[in-house]
Design an enzyme around this catalytic site. Structure first.
Site, PDB file in Angstrom:
ATOM      1  N   MET A   7       0.844  -1.194   0.000  1.00 10.10           N
ATOM      2  CA  MET A   7       0.000   0.000   0.000  1.00 10.10           C
ATOM      3  C   MET A   7       0.882   1.249   0.000  1.00 10.10           C
ATOM      4  SD  MET A   7      -3.450  -0.962   2.000  1.00 10.10           S
ATOM      5  CE  MET A   7      -2.870  -0.774   3.654  1.00 10.10           C
ATOM      6  N   GLY A   8       2.150   1.081  -0.424  1.00 14.33           N
ATOM      7  CA  GLY A   8       3.050   2.228  -0.544  1.00 14.33           C
ATOM      8  C   GLY A   8       3.623   2.659   0.792  1.00 14.33           C
TER       9      GLY A   8
ATOM     10  N   GLY B 142      11.153  -2.657   5.646  1.00  9.66           N
ATOM     11  CA  GLY B 142      10.429  -3.938   5.647  1.00  9.66           C
ATOM     12  C   GLY B 142      10.036  -4.336   4.225  1.00  9.66           C
ATOM     13  N   HIS B 143       9.510  -3.364   3.460  1.00 12.68           N
ATOM     14  CA  HIS B 143       9.131  -3.658   2.068  1.00 12.68           C
ATOM     15  C   HIS B 143      10.371  -4.023   1.240  1.00 12.68           C
ATOM     16  CE1 HIS B 143       5.684  -0.880   3.177  1.00 12.68           C
ATOM     17  NE2 HIS B 143       5.047  -1.944   2.722  1.00 12.68           N
TER      18      HIS B 143
ATOM     19  N   GLN C 244     -10.383  -2.400   2.351  1.00 10.11           N
ATOM     20  CA  GLN C 244      -9.942  -3.024   3.602  1.00 10.11           C
ATOM     21  C   GLN C 244      -9.895  -2.048   4.771  1.00 10.11           C
ATOM     22  OE1 GLN C 244      -6.113  -4.086   1.598  1.00 10.11           O
ATOM     23  NE2 GLN C 244      -5.206  -3.729   3.603  1.00 10.11           N
TER      24      GLN C 244
ATOM     25  N   GLY D 247       4.646 -10.309   4.261  1.00 12.03           N
ATOM     26  CA  GLY D 247       5.397 -10.205   5.513  1.00 12.03           C
ATOM     27  C   GLY D 247       4.695 -10.901   6.673  1.00 12.03           C
TER      28      GLY D 247
ATOM     29  N   LYS E 104       4.777 -10.061   9.639  1.00 10.57           N
ATOM     30  CA  LYS E 104       4.265  -9.060  10.587  1.00 10.57           C
ATOM     31  C   LYS E 104       2.729  -9.110  10.617  1.00 10.57           C
ATOM     32  CE  LYS E 104       3.731  -4.630  12.219  1.00 10.57           C
ATOM     33  NZ  LYS E 104       2.502  -4.255  11.586  1.00 10.57           N
TER      34      LYS E 104
ATOM     35  N   SER F 217       6.746  -0.685  10.556  1.00 12.89           N
ATOM     36  CA  SER F 217       5.397  -0.514  10.007  1.00 12.89           C
ATOM     37  C   SER F 217       5.207   0.930   9.583  1.00 12.89           C
ATOM     38  CB  SER F 217       4.375  -0.868  11.099  1.00 12.89           C
ATOM     39  OG  SER F 217       3.122  -0.294  10.812  1.00 12.89           O
ATOM     40  N   SER F 218       4.363   1.119   8.573  1.00 16.29           N
ATOM     41  CA  SER F 218       4.065   2.481   8.112  1.00 16.29           C
ATOM     42  C   SER F 218       3.441   3.305   9.230  1.00 16.29           C
ATOM     43  CB  SER F 218       3.092   2.445   6.938  1.00 16.29           C
ATOM     44  OG  SER F 218       3.641   1.697   5.902  1.00 16.29           O
TER      45      SER F 218
HETATM   46  O1  PAF Z   1      -0.280  -5.775   3.598  1.00 16.75           O
HETATM   47  C1  PAF Z   1      -0.660  -4.865   2.830  1.00 16.75           C
HETATM   48  O2  PAF Z   1       0.058  -3.894   2.569  1.00 16.75           O
HETATM   49  C2  PAF Z   1      -2.047  -4.961   2.207  1.00 16.75           C
HETATM   50  O3  PAF Z   1      -2.954  -5.547   3.081  1.00 16.75           O
HETATM   51  C3  PAF Z   1      -2.045  -5.664   0.843  1.00 16.75           C
HETATM   52  C4  PAF Z   1      -1.605  -7.116   0.970  1.00 16.75           C
HETATM   53  C5  PAF Z   1      -1.112  -4.939  -0.114  1.00 16.75           C
HETATM   54  C6  PAF Z   1      -3.442  -5.656   0.255  1.00 16.75           C
HETATM   55  O4  PAF Z   1      -3.925  -4.362   0.079  1.00 16.75           O
END
Ligand code: PAF
Length: 297
Positions: A30-31, A36-37, A61, A149, A151, A187-188
Site C-alpha cells: 500500500m506504498g 520492511g518492504h 480493507q 510479511g 508481521k 510498520s508504516s
Molecule cells: O499488507 C498490505 O500492505 C495490504 O494488506 C495488501 C496485501 C497490499 C493488500 O492491500
C-alpha cells in the site's frame, strides 16, 4: 523500471515476461515503502527473474474512513525507492482502475471465519477487503511467486487459504518481520508515534517475548496471557487483544499446540500497533509440558 498505471499496460508487460520465459515475483503493497518492504523485494528477487511491486491503498480493507484518509501516500518517494531497489516494474492503479463499477454491490472474496477473528473482529470486513484485492491483483499480475510479511500473520493465513481454496497457481513466500534494533516491528504506522510513544512502543514485542519465555518456563497459557496483558497495560498501552492461537485457523488456544502464535494489538493514544511471535513446540505437548521453543518472528 516500468511504471504501469493501467490494466492493459500491465497485461502487455506480463505477456513480455511470458515470452522471455521470466519467472515473475510479486510484492503487493500500500506504498509508503520502508525497509520492511525492501526486504520483501529482496526476497522476491531471490525467487524470480523479474520483480513487480503494486502500490495501492485499498479502500475496501479500511472500515474506518478516517484511517483511510490519513494513510500516508508517498508515490514519488516510493517510485524512487523502487528504482533504487532495482525493481523491474511498478503497478500504480487508481481506485477507478481497480474498482471501475465502484465498491458498492461488488462481488467480494469472503475471508471466512478466519477473517472474523482477532484483527477481523477489531476491523469488520478488513480481511474480505484484503482477500478481494489480493485475488484481483493475482489475476491481473499473474505472478509465479508472491511475497508477504509475517508481521501481518493473520493476513498471511487468510492469503494462504485464498490461494488454496480458490486454486491460485502462485507460490507464497513469507518474509520474517523486520524490526528496529529495539525490537519494534517496522510498520508504516510507526511514523504516527510521538517521541514519547516511540520510546514506549518496543514494549509490544517485549510483551510477546516475555510471554514466550513464560510458556517455555512451563507456565500455563491463561496465566501467561493474563500476565502479559497486565504488564503491557502497565507500560501505558490499551490492549485490544493479546492471545495465543494455532497458526492455521487462528483459533484461540488455552493449551500449547505444535504450531502456535502469540498475537497482540495494542494502542498508544491513537496509534494501534500489532505484532506476533511464532511459538513452536517440537511435538504435540500437553498442558504440563515443560519445554517450548519460541521463534522470534
Ligand atoms: O499488507 C498490505 O500492505 C495490504 O494488506 C495488501 C496485501 C497490499 C493488500 O492491500
Amino acid at each position: 523500471m516500468r511504471i504501469l498505471r493501467d490494466i492493459s499496460s500491465l497485461g502487455a508487460w506480463r505477456r513480455d515476461m511470458v515470452f522471455d520465459a521470466r519467472r515473475v515475483g510479486f510484492v503487493p503493497t500500500m506504498g509508503n515503502l520502508h525497509t520492511g518492504h525492501m526486504g520483501l523485494i529482496e526476497t522476491a528477487r531471490h525467487h524470480a527473474d523479474a520483480v513487480i511491486v503494486s502500490v495501492f491503498v485499498n479502500p475496501l480493507q479500511f472500515e474506518d474512513r478516517a484511517d483511510l484518509a490519513r494513510y500516508p501516500r508517498t508515490e514519488q518517494a516510493d517510485i524512487e525507492a523502487l528504482e533504487r531497489a532495482g525493481v523491474d516494474a511498478v503497478f500504480l492503479p487508481t481506485e477507478t482502475t481497480l474498482y471501475p463499477h465502484g465498491q458498492k454491490g461488488m462481488v467480494r472474496v469472503d475471508a471466512g471465519p478466519l477473517g472474523e477473528r482477532m484483527e477481523g473482529a477489531a476491523r469488520p470486513g478488513h480481511f474480505t477487503g484484503v482477500a478481494t484485492v489480493v485475488a484481483k491483483l493475482f489475476n491481473l499480475v499473474g505472478p509465479d511467486v508472491a511475497v508477504f510479511g509475517e508481521k501481518d500473520a493473520q493476513q498471511v493465513a487468510v492469503i494462504r487459504r485464498l490461494v488454496s481454496d480458490l486454486d491460485f497457481a502462485v507460490e507464497l513466500v513469507i518474509e520474517p518481520t523486520h524490526r528496529e534494533p529495539d525490537g519494534l516491528a517496522i510498520s508504516s504506522r510507526n511514523r504516527f508515534l510521538s517521541d514519547e510513544q516511540r520510546r514506549q512502543a518496543p514494549a509490544v514485542h517485549r510483551a510477546l517475548k516475555r510471554a514466550a519465555e513464560s510458556l517455555a518456563g512451563g507456565h500455563s497459557v491463561p496465566a501467561t496471557l493474563a500476565g502479559a496483558r497486565h504488564w503491557l497495560s502497565q507500560q501505558g498501552f490499551d490492549v485490544d487483544y493479546l492471545v495465543y492461537c494455532d497458526d492455521e485457523r487462528f483459533e484461540e488456544q488455552s493449551q500449547l499446540v505444535p504450531h502456535g502464535r502469540l498475537l497482540v494489538a495494542a494502542r498508544l493514544g491513537a496509534v494501534r500497533l500489532i505484532d506476533n511471535l511464532a511459538v513452536h513446540t517440537p511435538q504435540a505437548l500437553g498442558p504440563t509440558a515443560e519445554r517450548v521453543g519460541a521463534a522470534v518472528s
